[in-house]
Design a protein around this motif. Structure first.
Motif, PDB file in Angstrom:
ATOM      1  N   ILE A   1       0.835  -1.206   0.000  1.00  0.00           N
ATOM      2  CA  ILE A   1       0.000   0.000   0.000  1.00  0.00           C
ATOM      3  C   ILE A   1       0.866   1.250   0.000  1.00  0.00           C
ATOM      4  CG2 ILE A   1      -1.571   1.361   1.440  1.00  0.00           C
ATOM      5  CD1 ILE A   1      -2.924  -1.274   2.216  1.00  0.00           C
ATOM      6  N   GLY A   2       1.937   1.232   0.802  1.00  0.00           N
ATOM      7  CA  GLY A   2       2.837   2.380   0.813  1.00  0.00           C
ATOM      8  C   GLY A   2       3.502   2.591  -0.531  1.00  0.00           C
ATOM      9  N   LEU A   3       3.878   1.494  -1.186  1.00  0.00           N
ATOM     10  CA  LEU A   3       4.533   1.594  -2.490  1.00  0.00           C
ATOM     11  C   LEU A   3       3.604   2.225  -3.528  1.00  0.00           C
ATOM     12  CD1 LEU A   3       6.919   0.972  -4.328  1.00  0.00           C
ATOM     13  CD2 LEU A   3       6.037  -1.349  -4.595  1.00  0.00           C
ATOM     14  N   VAL A   4       2.403   1.679  -3.694  1.00  0.00           N
ATOM     15  CA  VAL A   4       1.485   2.251  -4.675  1.00  0.00           C
ATOM     16  C   VAL A   4       0.872   3.555  -4.171  1.00  0.00           C
ATOM     17  CG1 VAL A   4       0.963   0.001  -5.648  1.00  0.00           C
ATOM     18  CG2 VAL A   4      -0.498   0.918  -3.853  1.00  0.00           C
TER      19      VAL A   4
ATOM     20  N   PHE B   1      -1.136   1.149 -11.487  1.00  0.00           N
ATOM     21  CA  PHE B   1      -1.711  -0.192 -11.642  1.00  0.00           C
ATOM     22  C   PHE B   1      -0.615  -1.215 -11.956  1.00  0.00           C
ATOM     23  CE2 PHE B   1      -5.929   1.888 -12.710  1.00  0.00           C
ATOM     24  CZ  PHE B   1      -6.573   1.402 -11.584  1.00  0.00           C
ATOM     25  N   TRP B   2       0.325  -0.835 -12.784  1.00  0.00           N
ATOM     26  CA  TRP B   2       1.441  -1.740 -13.097  1.00  0.00           C
ATOM     27  C   TRP B   2       2.194  -2.109 -11.820  1.00  0.00           C
ATOM     28  CZ3 TRP B   2       4.787  -1.856 -17.988  1.00  0.00           C
ATOM     29  CH2 TRP B   2       3.977  -1.813 -19.143  1.00  0.00           C
ATOM     30  N   VAL B   3       2.507  -1.100 -11.020  1.00  0.00           N
ATOM     31  CA  VAL B   3       3.251  -1.338  -9.784  1.00  0.00           C
ATOM     32  C   VAL B   3       2.445  -2.213  -8.828  1.00  0.00           C
ATOM     33  CG1 VAL B   3       4.228  -0.214  -7.733  1.00  0.00           C
ATOM     34  CG2 VAL B   3       4.592   0.780 -10.008  1.00  0.00           C
ATOM     35  N   ALA B   4       1.136  -1.967  -8.755  1.00  0.00           N
ATOM     36  CA  ALA B   4       0.277  -2.765  -7.879  1.00  0.00           C
ATOM     37  C   ALA B   4       0.285  -4.232  -8.297  1.00  0.00           C
ATOM     38  CB  ALA B   4      -1.145  -2.218  -7.905  1.00  0.00           C
ATOM     39  N   LEU B   5       0.166  -4.482  -9.600  1.00  0.00           N
ATOM     40  CA  LEU B   5       0.149  -5.847 -10.107  1.00  0.00           C
ATOM     41  C   LEU B   5       1.475  -6.552  -9.843  1.00  0.00           C
ATOM     42  CD1 LEU B   5      -1.363  -8.041 -11.689  1.00  0.00           C
ATOM     43  CD2 LEU B   5      -0.476  -7.007 -13.791  1.00  0.00           C
ATOM     44  N   LEU B   6       2.566  -5.883 -10.133  1.00  0.00           N
ATOM     45  CA  LEU B   6       3.890  -6.469  -9.918  1.00  0.00           C
ATOM     46  C   LEU B   6       4.127  -6.763  -8.442  1.00  0.00           C
ATOM     47  CD1 LEU B   6       6.705  -7.283 -10.921  1.00  0.00           C
ATOM     48  CD2 LEU B   6       7.391  -4.882 -10.676  1.00  0.00           C
TER      49      LEU B   6
END
Length: 468
Positions: free
Chosen positions: A77-80, A107-112
């Protein structure tokens, strides 16, 4: 010259002319986020209460599972979550094209992130065994986690959409969807945990299935809104979705990774505390779960205020408004501190009554856990003030894209101050659960003082040099 669509999107972001104006703007953005955060926590609270109805052993197992998953979830959560300050800064600069690109790459970062973390989470039973946890509790925790781990995919997507909606003052949609999630989760728990409505009695696995379904439903509801509402349709978020934008992708990671590690440092402190509690006994773990749930529920208010503060500071930073940055940051800190003063009073005055909501006081087997929980809640009441300050100050700094130094402060405060004190007082000195909670308070206090000073000295230490 600003394009018409860009101008329209930025008109509500003009610099506040007074403290009163900023207060109204922050409050208008914060209150739906606050209630949404409380509602989100109410989903977890519902799980804790209904699991407690199954018995202390089930509650202890679900607590181990939840506290194991939580660092991975909040780290993601912190990352996205970097999407929020970046879109706010883009809105302040009236760069609408950047908003679209940031959200897509979010969204890309969340998926990865989910693809990387889920396989690790699924190894919970092995990892809990390494940590010396009770084998029976570890087995029950695995039952829950094998299903609940999959919430990361919709859960992180929700954060990306929430960031976009909050940036453009549409936080009420987030609130409505989250309230709907509370209802869906309650019905799912009631049906699947206890075998109602003709469903099988799945106990902990039923709670996990309900949680995953709730997150999927919330994500789809928010996605449908941003794809169909005329204000957000123009972003065309899913058109050419697979086209990379590597500069934005890296930008999210540069800012989001230290944010994620900051949040992870805090949450993993509480995870470590739960593991220390696990070495003391089932009653201590259950009591810790109850007290932590109460503290977490109160924490959702300054968390929501902090989210609003990130947006307000980010917008001011994007338009190079030093006065606006000051107004936004200090307004958020004042609102957060005011609420946590009230929650401190509530915990100190009504602790035994509060914890009795989670465990039935008429059952003799619950009395020890209830006594411990009420004691832990007294300490939680004392650290409410510093907890509110540290979270709002951290969010204010994120609005300035300042995340690396706060990350270091968090790691030092939680792992070099809080955890050693918790271990020393809890297991070495022999204060048991009380000592562990004192360690938590010490870590939070350290981080609060340093981050507050950093925001106060932002100009002297060069955080605003890019808008000179």
């Amino acid at each position: 010259m600003v394009a018409p669509s860009q101008q329209a999107a930025g008109t509500s972001a003009e610099a506040p002319t007074s403290w009163a104006t900023e207060f109204r703007a922050t409050f208008a953005l914060a209150w739906p986020l606050v209630i949404a955060q409380v509602a989100q926590n109410a989903i977890n609270t519902t799980d804790v209460i209904m699991t407690g109805w199954l018995g202390p052993e089930y509650l202890a197992a679900s607590t181990l599972a939840s506290t194991f998953i939580m660092p991975f979830l909040v780290g993601g959560i912190g990352l996205v979550g970097a999407v929020a300050p970046l879109t706010a800064q883009a809105r302040g600069a009236r760069d609408i094209k950047a908003v679209r690109r940031i959200v897509r790459q979010g969204f890309w970062v969340a998926l990865l992130t989910a693809l990387v973390l889920v396989p690790i989470i699924l190894q919970i039973r092995t990892i809990l065994g390494w940590l010396g946890q009770d084998p029976v509790l570890a087995m029950r925790a695995e039952e829950y986690t094998q299903i609940a781990a999959w919430l990361l995919f919709p859960g992180l997507g929700i954060i990306v959409l929430r960031s976009l909606l909050s940036t453009f003052d549409a936080a009420r949609v987030v609130l409505l969807v989250t309230l709907g999630g509370v209802v869906v989760n309650f019905i799912g728990n009631y049906a699947l945990m206890f075998g109602n409505f003709g469903m099988p009695r799945l106990e902990l696995r039923g709670a996990a299935i309900s949680t995953v379904i709730t997150n999927i439903a919330m994500f789809l509801a928010l996605l449908t809104y941003v794809l169909r509402h005329r204000r957000f349709k123009r972003f065309h978020l899913l058109i050419r979705f697979w086209k990379p934008d590597w500069p934005r992708f890296r930008q999210i990671f540069r800012l989001g990774l230290p944010i994620g590690l900051t949040v992870l440092a805090e949450v993993s402190l509480f995870t470590a505390a739960a593991m220390l509690m696990g070495r003391l006994g089932t009653d201590e773990v259950a009591a810790h779960a109850v007290a932590l749930q109460c503290a977490s529920l109160a924490f959702m208010v300054p968390m929501g205020i902090g989210m609003a503060t990130t947006v307000r500071v980010g917008i001011a930073y994007g338009r190079r408004d030093r006065v606006g940055i000051s107004h936004a940051g200090w307004t958020g800190l004042a609102l957060g501190t005011a609420f946590m003063t009230l929650s401190c009073f509530a915990f100190l005055s009504f602790g035994p009554s509060i914890v009795s909501v989670f465990l039935d006081p008429t059952k003799p087997e619950n009395l020890n856990a209830l006594t411990l929980a009420a004691t832990f809640l007294v300490i939680a009441g004392i650290f409410q003030l510093v907890d509110g300050v540290q979270v709002v100050a951290a969010h204010a700094l994120r609005g300035l894209s300042d995340a690396k130094i706060p990350m270091i402060v968090a790691i030092v405060g939680y792992w070099l101050v809080g955890l050693p004190i918790a271990y020393l007082l809890g297991l070495v000195v022999g204060w048991r659960g009380i000592g562990i909670w004192i360690g938590l308070a010490a870590g939070l206090a350290f981080v609060a003082v340093v981050l507050l000073a950093r925001f106060a000295l932002r100009e002297r230490i060069g955080l605003l040099r890019q808008i000179s």
